[in-house]
Design an enzyme around this catalytic site. Structure first.
Site, PDB file in Angstrom:
ATOM      1  N   ASN A  39      21.377  72.596   8.837  1.00 22.41           N
ATOM      2  CA  ASN A  39      20.323  72.851   7.848  1.00 22.41           C
ATOM      3  C   ASN A  39      19.461  74.057   8.226  1.00 22.41           C
ATOM      4  O   ASN A  39      18.473  74.336   7.569  1.00 22.41           O
ATOM      5  CB  ASN A  39      19.454  71.599   7.648  1.00 22.41           C
ATOM      6  N   ASN A  42      16.449  75.047  12.929  1.00 18.12           N
ATOM      7  CA  ASN A  42      16.101  75.700  14.201  1.00 18.12           C
ATOM      8  C   ASN A  42      17.101  76.818  14.519  1.00 18.12           C
ATOM      9  O   ASN A  42      17.426  77.054  15.671  1.00 18.12           O
ATOM     10  CB  ASN A  42      16.091  74.662  15.331  1.00 18.12           C
ATOM     11  N   ASP A  65      21.670  69.149   5.136  1.00 12.23           N
ATOM     12  CA  ASP A  65      21.000  68.312   6.125  1.00 12.23           C
ATOM     13  C   ASP A  65      21.864  67.073   6.400  1.00 12.23           C
ATOM     14  O   ASP A  65      22.415  66.475   5.482  1.00 12.23           O
ATOM     15  CB  ASP A  65      19.631  67.890   5.576  1.00 12.23           C
ATOM     16  N   SER A 131      21.873  63.914  26.780  1.00 14.79           N
ATOM     17  CA  SER A 131      21.068  64.759  27.666  1.00 14.79           C
ATOM     18  C   SER A 131      20.729  64.014  28.945  1.00 14.79           C
ATOM     19  O   SER A 131      20.581  62.784  28.938  1.00 14.79           O
ATOM     20  CB  SER A 131      19.779  65.121  26.935  1.00 14.79           C
ATOM     21  N   TYR A 155      11.873  62.249  22.500  1.00 13.84           N
ATOM     22  CA  TYR A 155      13.149  62.977  22.400  1.00 13.84           C
ATOM     23  C   TYR A 155      14.234  62.261  23.203  1.00 13.84           C
ATOM     24  O   TYR A 155      15.321  61.968  22.686  1.00 13.84           O
ATOM     25  CB  TYR A 155      12.981  64.422  22.895  1.00 13.84           C
ATOM     26  N   LYS A 159      17.876  60.099  22.077  1.00 14.68           N
ATOM     27  CA  LYS A 159      19.228  60.252  22.640  1.00 14.68           C
ATOM     28  C   LYS A 159      19.740  58.897  23.146  1.00 14.68           C
ATOM     29  O   LYS A 159      20.906  58.543  22.946  1.00 14.68           O
ATOM     30  CB  LYS A 159      19.213  61.264  23.787  1.00 14.68           C
ATOM     31  N   TYR A 183      24.194  66.437  29.029  1.00 13.64           N
ATOM     32  CA  TYR A 183      24.046  67.799  29.557  1.00 13.64           C
ATOM     33  C   TYR A 183      22.898  67.861  30.539  1.00 13.64           C
ATOM     34  O   TYR A 183      21.840  67.280  30.293  1.00 13.64           O
ATOM     35  CB  TYR A 183      23.697  68.816  28.472  1.00 13.64           C
ATOM     36  N   ASN A 185      21.075  71.326  32.443  1.00  8.39           N
ATOM     37  CA  ASN A 185      20.245  72.387  31.856  1.00  8.39           C
ATOM     38  C   ASN A 185      21.108  73.556  31.369  1.00  8.39           C
ATOM     39  O   ASN A 185      21.409  74.461  32.148  1.00  8.39           O
ATOM     40  CB  ASN A 185      19.205  72.869  32.873  1.00  8.39           C
ATOM     41  N   ASN A 204      10.073  76.835  25.467  1.00  9.76           N
ATOM     42  CA  ASN A 204       9.608  75.777  26.375  1.00  9.76           C
ATOM     43  C   ASN A 204      10.406  75.804  27.664  1.00  9.76           C
ATOM     44  O   ASN A 204       9.912  75.417  28.715  1.00  9.76           O
ATOM     45  CB  ASN A 204       9.819  74.400  25.737  1.00  9.76           C
ATOM     46  N   ASN A 205      11.664  76.238  27.558  1.00  6.88           N
ATOM     47  CA  ASN A 205      12.568  76.163  28.711  1.00  6.88           C
ATOM     48  C   ASN A 205      12.451  77.398  29.586  1.00  6.88           C
ATOM     49  O   ASN A 205      12.128  78.491  29.128  1.00  6.88           O
ATOM     50  CB  ASN A 205      14.016  75.987  28.233  1.00  6.88           C
ATOM     51  N   ARG A 237      16.489  72.159  39.210  1.00  6.63           N
ATOM     52  CA  ARG A 237      17.313  71.697  38.092  1.00  6.63           C
ATOM     53  C   ARG A 237      18.761  72.156  38.272  1.00  6.63           C
ATOM     54  O   ARG A 237      19.036  73.111  38.984  1.00  6.63           O
ATOM     55  CB  ARG A 237      16.802  72.271  36.760  1.00  6.63           C
TER      56      ARG A 237
HETATM   57  P1  NAD Z   1      19.525  74.088  18.734  1.00  7.93           P
HETATM   58  O1  NAD Z   1      18.222  73.698  18.156  1.00  7.93           O
HETATM   59  O2  NAD Z   1      19.760  75.526  19.045  1.00  7.93           O
HETATM   60  O3  NAD Z   1      20.722  73.585  17.791  1.00  7.93           O
HETATM   61  C1  NAD Z   1      20.620  72.410  17.013  1.00  7.93           C
HETATM   62  C2  NAD Z   1      21.047  72.756  15.605  1.00  7.93           C
HETATM   63  O4  NAD Z   1      20.985  71.580  14.797  1.00  7.93           O
HETATM   64  C3  NAD Z   1      20.145  73.799  14.949  1.00  7.93           C
HETATM   65  O5  NAD Z   1      20.927  74.856  14.438  1.00  7.93           O
HETATM   66  C4  NAD Z   1      19.440  73.044  13.821  1.00  7.93           C
HETATM   67  O6  NAD Z   1      19.168  73.868  12.705  1.00  7.93           O
HETATM   68  C5  NAD Z   1      20.443  71.932  13.535  1.00  7.93           C
HETATM   69  N1  NAD Z   1      19.846  70.715  12.977  1.00  7.93           N
HETATM   70  C6  NAD Z   1      18.797  70.008  13.446  1.00  7.93           C
HETATM   71  N2  NAD Z   1      18.565  68.942  12.667  1.00  7.93           N
HETATM   72  C7  NAD Z   1      19.495  68.984  11.669  1.00  7.93           C
HETATM   73  C8  NAD Z   1      19.755  68.178  10.536  1.00  7.93           C
HETATM   74  N3  NAD Z   1      19.001  67.093  10.251  1.00  7.93           N
HETATM   75  N4  NAD Z   1      20.785  68.509   9.725  1.00  7.93           N
HETATM   76  C9  NAD Z   1      21.552  69.591   9.983  1.00  7.93           C
HETATM   77  N5  NAD Z   1      21.340  70.397  11.027  1.00  7.93           N
HETATM   78  C10 NAD Z   1      20.313  70.096  11.868  1.00  7.93           C
HETATM   79  O7  NAD Z   1      19.765  73.190  20.045  1.00  7.93           O
HETATM   80  P2  NAD Z   1      20.872  73.320  21.180  1.00  7.93           P
HETATM   81  O8  NAD Z   1      20.205  73.766  22.428  1.00  7.93           O
HETATM   82  O9  NAD Z   1      22.044  74.048  20.676  1.00  7.93           O
HETATM   83  O10 NAD Z   1      21.218  71.780  21.374  1.00  7.93           O
HETATM   84  C11 NAD Z   1      22.322  71.176  20.731  1.00  7.93           C
HETATM   85  C12 NAD Z   1      22.323  69.701  21.056  1.00  7.93           C
HETATM   86  O11 NAD Z   1      22.394  69.522  22.468  1.00  7.93           O
HETATM   87  C13 NAD Z   1      21.074  68.954  20.583  1.00  7.93           C
HETATM   88  O12 NAD Z   1      21.456  67.685  20.120  1.00  7.93           O
HETATM   89  C14 NAD Z   1      20.258  68.830  21.841  1.00  7.93           C
HETATM   90  O13 NAD Z   1      19.406  67.713  21.819  1.00  7.93           O
HETATM   91  C15 NAD Z   1      21.343  68.677  22.901  1.00  7.93           C
HETATM   92  N6  NAD Z   1      20.909  69.103  24.237  1.00  7.93           N
HETATM   93  C16 NAD Z   1      20.414  70.354  24.403  1.00  7.93           C
HETATM   94  C17 NAD Z   1      19.958  70.747  25.660  1.00  7.93           C
HETATM   95  C18 NAD Z   1      19.356  72.114  25.871  1.00  7.93           C
HETATM   96  O14 NAD Z   1      18.646  72.314  26.853  1.00  7.93           O
HETATM   97  N7  NAD Z   1      19.625  73.097  25.028  1.00  7.93           N
HETATM   98  C19 NAD Z   1      20.032  69.852  26.737  1.00  7.93           C
HETATM   99  C20 NAD Z   1      20.568  68.579  26.533  1.00  7.93           C
HETATM  100  C21 NAD Z   1      21.012  68.214  25.260  1.00  7.93           C
HETATM  101  N1  UDP Z   2       9.274  75.684  34.181  1.00  7.05           N
HETATM  102  C1  UDP Z   2       8.238  76.519  34.583  1.00  7.05           C
HETATM  103  N2  UDP Z   2       7.665  77.341  33.667  1.00  7.05           N
HETATM  104  C2  UDP Z   2       8.075  77.392  32.351  1.00  7.05           C
HETATM  105  C3  UDP Z   2       9.144  76.532  31.961  1.00  7.05           C
HETATM  106  C4  UDP Z   2       9.705  75.688  32.901  1.00  7.05           C
HETATM  107  O1  UDP Z   2       7.841  76.507  35.744  1.00  7.05           O
HETATM  108  O2  UDP Z   2       7.508  78.147  31.553  1.00  7.05           O
HETATM  109  C5  UDP Z   2       9.940  74.799  35.184  1.00  7.05           C
HETATM  110  C6  UDP Z   2       9.835  73.314  34.864  1.00  7.05           C
HETATM  111  O3  UDP Z   2       8.646  72.775  35.407  1.00  7.05           O
HETATM  112  C7  UDP Z   2      11.120  72.779  35.533  1.00  7.05           C
HETATM  113  C8  UDP Z   2      12.115  73.921  35.392  1.00  7.05           C
HETATM  114  O4  UDP Z   2      11.321  75.095  35.162  1.00  7.05           O
HETATM  115  O5  UDP Z   2      10.898  72.553  36.921  1.00  7.05           O
HETATM  116  C9  UDP Z   2      13.075  73.739  34.210  1.00  7.05           C
HETATM  117  O6  UDP Z   2      12.313  73.492  33.042  1.00  7.05           O
HETATM  118  P1  UDP Z   2      13.005  73.377  31.602  1.00  7.05           P
HETATM  119  O7  UDP Z   2      11.918  73.068  30.614  1.00  7.05           O
HETATM  120  O8  UDP Z   2      13.833  74.585  31.362  1.00  7.05           O
HETATM  121  O9  UDP Z   2      14.015  72.159  31.747  1.00  7.05           O
HETATM  122  P2  UDP Z   2      13.706  70.580  31.970  1.00  7.05           P
HETATM  123  O10 UDP Z   2      12.414  70.447  32.693  1.00  7.05           O
HETATM  124  O11 UDP Z   2      13.676  70.015  30.611  1.00  7.05           O
HETATM  125  O12 UDP Z   2      14.842  70.094  32.787  1.00  7.05           O
END
Ligand code: NAD
Ligand code: UDP
Length: 344
Positions: A39, A42, A65, A131, A155, A159, A183, A185, A204-205, A237
């Site tokens: 959709n 993001n 969606d 995750s 969040y 999951k 997954y 990181n 955020n990451n 991480r």
């Molecule tokens: P992302 O936000 O880049 O991709 C998610 C996609 O899903 C986006 O394109 C968004 O538009 C789409 N989406 C969200 N809600 C929707 C809906 N209701 N209908 C249709 N499309 C929808 O995120 P990502 O980093 O690619 O993550 C992919 C998956 O992996 C997610 O489920 C996330 O929770 C999981 N995950 C991600 C991480 C990470 O750090 N990136 C870590 C662990 C798990």
């Molecule tokens: N972190 C940080 N500054 C930032 C973002 C993250 O110091 O702006 C640190 C955070 O505290 C963690 C590591 O980087 O120790 C990874 O954070 P991220 O949010 O990428 O992953 P998660 O904490 O969800 O595993």
């Protein structure tokens, strides 16, 4: 499951997103036919265009969606999918705490709608993006699949609830083949520099944040705490290259061909890296200095989190290959070529 062996059509939910778009590249390169349902809440369709450019292949993109039962009925009515790779979901921990209902609705209800459509159309092979957040703050490192779950934010709980729904479904109908991949990181970008992570707001990451500092979009990195019981005091991480992650999904698809049932696997490298190590690795890859400031710990952060990937190594015949240096080089290539992400 002969459809999979014959490179049947795969539905990728969330395929326009960061990991899903890299997955589409790997699927197309491996010879699969791909439909994406996203959709764009993001993401942007620019990522779909990039997937098609780097693979020189086309895919079918459906901008709907997941929660739209009518749209799913139409899609499943006109295609016969061999499997679904389910990436669609919201993933920002902070946002999930501010608006939990939006997260339960999007992630849990969206998954229910998907499972209903799959059931109605007898598509029973699913790979789900879970995750390491389902483990919460574990006591023992490395984390195995048997480590007790204990998500500490909405969040992570979405999951975990989805994992339980999948287990209940599979127990009721053994024809289901379900792979749950937890997954660690995910970082990195496609080697071409044309596909990468493109957060909507301030990241955020850690990795996308560092990359935006290096390219001059953000002034400096705030390191959340240097008083953890880790070798240099900063958080540790298990960073895994997105290409390794998507290879893990291909391995999971092959595994499901031979193994009906439900399987859970960690996808990580098994190695932890601290925030300071990541900063130094990115400085080396980019030749840029990353200004850093130590600030207070971020609420809910674990000192360290890294996988025991033995089960995935053994059962999926998969292991992560790329090191942190390669992760940083690939992110930097993407960031330099697309300083403002896809939208620019
Ligand atoms: P992302 O936000 O880049 O991709 C998610 C996609 O899903 C986006 O394109 C968004 O538009 C789409 N989406 C969200 N809600 C929707 C809906 N209701 N209908 C249709 N499309 C929808 O995120 P990502 O980093 O690619 O993550 C992919 C998956 O992996 C997610 O489920 C996330 O929770 C999981 N995950 C991600 C991480 C990470 O750090 N990136 C870590 C662990 C798990
Ligand atoms: N972190 C940080 N500054 C930032 C973002 C993250 O110091 O702006 C640190 C955070 O505290 C963690 C590591 O980087 O120790 C990874 O954070 P991220 O949010 O990428 O992953 P998660 O904490 O969800 O595993």
């Amino acid at each position: 499951m002969s459809e999979l062996s014959n490179m049947g059509e795969i539905l990728v939910t969330g395929g326009a997103g960061y990991i899903g778009s890299h997955m589409c590249v790997a699927l197309l390169d491996a010879g699969y036919t791909v439909t994406v349902l996203d959709n764009l809440s993001n993401s942007t369709s620019e990522s779909i265009a990039a997937v098609q450019r780097v693979t020189n292949r086309t895919l079918d993109f459906v901008a709907d969606d997941l929660r739209d039962a009518g749209a799913l009925a139409r899609l499943f009515g006109r295609k016969r999918f061999a499997a679904v790779l389910h990436f669609a979901g919201l993933k920002a921990v902070g946002q999930s705490t501010a608006d939990p209902l939006a997260y339960y609705d999007n992630n849990v209800v969206g998954t229910l709608r998907l499972l209903e459509a799959m059931t109605a159309h007898q598509v029973r092979t699913l790979v789900f993006s879970s995750s390491a957040t389902v483990y919460g703050i574990p006591d023992v490192m490395p984390i195995t699949e048997d480590s007790p779950p204990g998500p500490i934010n909405p969040y992570g709980r979405t999951k975990f609830h989805i994992e339980q729904i999948l287990a209940d479904l599979q127990a009721t109908d053994p024809a289901w083949r379900i792979s749950i991949l937890r997954y660690f990181n995910p970082v990195g970008a496609h080697i071409s520099g044309d596909l990468g992570e493109d957060p909507n707001d301030v990241p955020n990451n850690l990795m996308p944040y560092i990359a935006q500092v290096a390219v001059g979009r953000l002034p400096g990195l705030r390191i959340f705490g240097d008083d953890y019981p880790t070798p240099d005091g900063t958080g540790v991480r298990d960073y895994i290259h997105v290409d390794d992650l998507v290879e893990g999904h291909l391995a999971a698809l092959r595994y499901l061909e031979r193994h009906p049932g439900l399987a859970i696997h960690n996808l990580g490298t098994g190695r932890g890296h601290s925030v300071l190590e990541m900063v130094r690795a990115f400085e080396a890859a980019s030749g840029r200095t990353i200004p850093c400031e130590i600030v207070a710990r971020r609420a809910g952060d674990a000192a360290e989190s890294y996988a025991d990937p033995t089960k995935a190594n053994r059962e999926l015949g998969w292991r992560a290959r790329h090191d942190v240096r390669r992760m940083c080089e690939d992110v930097w290539r993407w960031q330099q070529r697309h300083p403002q992400g896809y939208r620019a």
